[in-house]
Design an enzyme around this catalytic site. Structure first.
Site, PDB file in Angstrom:
ATOM      1  N   TYR A  42      58.406  35.505  14.471  1.00  0.00           N
ATOM      2  CA  TYR A  42      58.829  36.805  13.945  1.00  0.00           C
ATOM      3  C   TYR A  42      60.025  36.642  13.017  1.00  0.00           C
ATOM      4  O   TYR A  42      60.608  35.562  12.903  1.00  0.00           O
ATOM      5  CB  TYR A  42      59.140  37.781  15.089  1.00  0.00           C
ATOM      6  N   ARG A  80      40.643  33.795  27.340  1.00  0.00           N
ATOM      7  CA  ARG A  80      42.001  33.271  27.496  1.00  0.00           C
ATOM      8  C   ARG A  80      41.930  31.770  27.724  1.00  0.00           C
ATOM      9  O   ARG A  80      41.394  31.316  28.741  1.00  0.00           O
ATOM     10  CB  ARG A  80      42.697  33.941  28.688  1.00  0.00           C
ATOM     11  N   LYS A 135      61.694  30.634  15.129  1.00  0.00           N
ATOM     12  CA  LYS A 135      61.946  32.032  15.513  1.00  0.00           C
ATOM     13  C   LYS A 135      60.703  32.535  16.240  1.00  0.00           C
ATOM     14  O   LYS A 135      59.850  33.239  15.688  1.00  0.00           O
ATOM     15  CB  LYS A 135      62.315  32.883  14.284  1.00  0.00           C
ATOM     16  N   GLU A 141      74.647  28.583  20.625  1.00  0.00           N
ATOM     17  CA  GLU A 141      74.620  29.891  19.960  1.00  0.00           C
ATOM     18  C   GLU A 141      74.692  30.998  20.997  1.00  0.00           C
ATOM     19  O   GLU A 141      74.796  30.730  22.197  1.00  0.00           O
ATOM     20  CB  GLU A 141      73.356  30.025  19.093  1.00  0.00           C
ATOM     21  N   LEU A 155      68.884  28.553  16.287  1.00  0.00           N
ATOM     22  CA  LEU A 155      68.153  29.184  15.185  1.00  0.00           C
ATOM     23  C   LEU A 155      69.000  29.116  13.915  1.00  0.00           C
ATOM     24  O   LEU A 155      70.193  29.458  13.962  1.00  0.00           O
ATOM     25  CB  LEU A 155      67.852  30.650  15.530  1.00  0.00           C
TER      26      LEU A 155
HETATM   27  C1  LIG Z   1      68.716  32.919  19.089  1.00  0.00           C
HETATM   28  C2  LIG Z   1      69.207  33.508  17.801  1.00  0.00           C
HETATM   29  N1  LIG Z   1      70.145  32.839  17.093  1.00  0.00           N
HETATM   30  C3  LIG Z   1      70.635  33.337  15.937  1.00  0.00           C
HETATM   31  C4  LIG Z   1      70.201  34.556  15.433  1.00  0.00           C
HETATM   32  C5  LIG Z   1      70.795  35.081  14.147  1.00  0.00           C
HETATM   33  O1  LIG Z   1      69.856  35.013  13.106  1.00  0.00           O
HETATM   34  P1  LIG Z   1      69.965  35.971  11.837  1.00  0.00           P
HETATM   35  O2  LIG Z   1      71.332  35.831  11.304  1.00  0.00           O
HETATM   36  O3  LIG Z   1      68.935  35.447  10.913  1.00  0.00           O
HETATM   37  O4  LIG Z   1      69.691  37.362  12.327  1.00  0.00           O
HETATM   38  C6  LIG Z   1      69.216  35.274  16.129  1.00  0.00           C
HETATM   39  C7  LIG Z   1      68.738  36.536  15.598  1.00  0.00           C
HETATM   40  O5  LIG Z   1      67.936  37.216  16.201  1.00  0.00           O
HETATM   41  C8  LIG Z   1      68.702  34.730  17.338  1.00  0.00           C
HETATM   42  O6  LIG Z   1      67.769  35.377  18.026  1.00  0.00           O
END
Ligand SMILES: Cc1ncc(COP(=O)(O)O)c(C=O)c1O
Length: 288
Positions: A36, A104, A151, A183, A207
């Site tokens: 997503y 499934r 993501k 994070e 991410l």
């Molecule tokens: C685990 C994670 N890290 C970092 C981010 C930040 O990403 P962005 O700045 O692209 O929203 C998100 C955003 O949903 C996230 O889910």
């Protein structure tokens, strides 16, 4: 009622949200087998759209899912949806799953069509007085998999960690893997110490946030010193400032971590400067 219902995009159709349906055999539903994006839109202008679409492509490549729409087709869907759902600042949520197979089975049928879903949500104008109050967080062991750069819609680990934070009556958690900060549960992290702004380097442990990159670019363009480097958990205790960044949260100061004040326990001077620069950037996007 019908006129106020949001219009969403589902598999080439634009439908009122209540009429959009997905099969119970959809692999996104059964396995979390999908990816997503969340793209903020200010004054009708998506923020860093190409970067979001690049990250979508990378996520899809990582899970061997072929992109069902070209870049121009994605842009066309977004602009039609924004037109059909008028409003001020909004965010585009898009999700692509591997689709619904006849039975499934973890194995992937070669010829199933992916499920493509896009919706537009309002973004509440950021309440800066509230943002300035900062948030409280706890540190939590990052037990997620080694593919956090995707993501993925499989967010159960993030949900579990967020629940741990909420059970302690705080808003979020800062995750730590092998002694290194990774994070937040839905955000990237920055630490400020002695005038240097630091954030962990990109890896499969976090991410690659679009806001993270934007904050780095804006900070460097304004002559702040920014380092992408490993941050040890112990540094959180001596940090002058800690921020969590994301598309919807922008830059949120963490003022209390594990029940101890961060720095002076209030939003810091670097946050104040960066949030101002970030707001100017949004204004330019709106009117540019
Ligand atoms: C685990 C994670 N890290 C970092 C981010 C930040 O990403 P962005 O700045 O692209 O929203 C998100 C955003 O949903 C996230 O889910």
């Amino acid at each position: 009622m019908a006129s106020s219902e949001p219009i969403v995009y589902i598999n080439s159709e634009y439908l009122p949200q209540s009429q959009a349906c997905v099969s119970v055999l959809d692999r996104g539903f059964l396995f979390g087998d999908g990816v997503y994006e969340v793209i903020p839109v200010f004054g009708g202008k998506p923020l860093r759209l190409n970067e979001h679409l690049d990250r979508l492509q990378r996520s899809m490549d990582r899970v061997s899912l072929s992109n069902p729409l070209s870049r121009d087709q994605w842009k066309e869907v977004f602009s039609l949806l924004l037109e059909k759902n008028p409003g001020a600042d909004r965010s585009i949520y898009l999700q692509v799953t591997r689709g619904a197979a006849p039975v499934r089975d973890l194995s992937v049928e070669a010829d199933i069509d992916p499920t493509v879903f896009v919706m537009v949500n309002d973004i509440k104008p950021v309440d800066y007085a509230r943002l300035e109050n900062g948030i409280e967080a706890i540190t939590v062991d990052d037990f997620r998999w080694k593919a956090c750069d995707i993501k993925s819609v499989s967010l159960i680990a993030n949900v579990m960690i967020r629940l741990q934070a909420n059970a302690k009556s705080v808003m979020d958690a800062v995750m730590v893997r092998d002694g290194l900060v990774t994070e937040g549960t839905a955000s990237n992290i920055f630490v400020v110490q002695n005038g240097v702004i630091s954030t962990p380097p990109k890896s499969d442990c976090l991410l690659p946030g679009i806001t993270r990159d934007l904050v780095i670019d804006l900070a460097r363009a304004n002559n702040f010193v920014v380092e992408e480097r490993d941050i040890r958990q112990s540094e959180l205790q001596t940090a002058d400032e800690i921020w969590l960044t994301s598309s919807t949260r922008e830059i949120a100061p963490v003022v209390k971590l594990d029940n101890r004040p961060v720095g002076d326990g209030v939003a810091g001077e670097y946050w104040r400067k960066l949030i101002g620069i970030y707001q100017d950037y949004k204004q330019e996007l709106r009117h540019g």
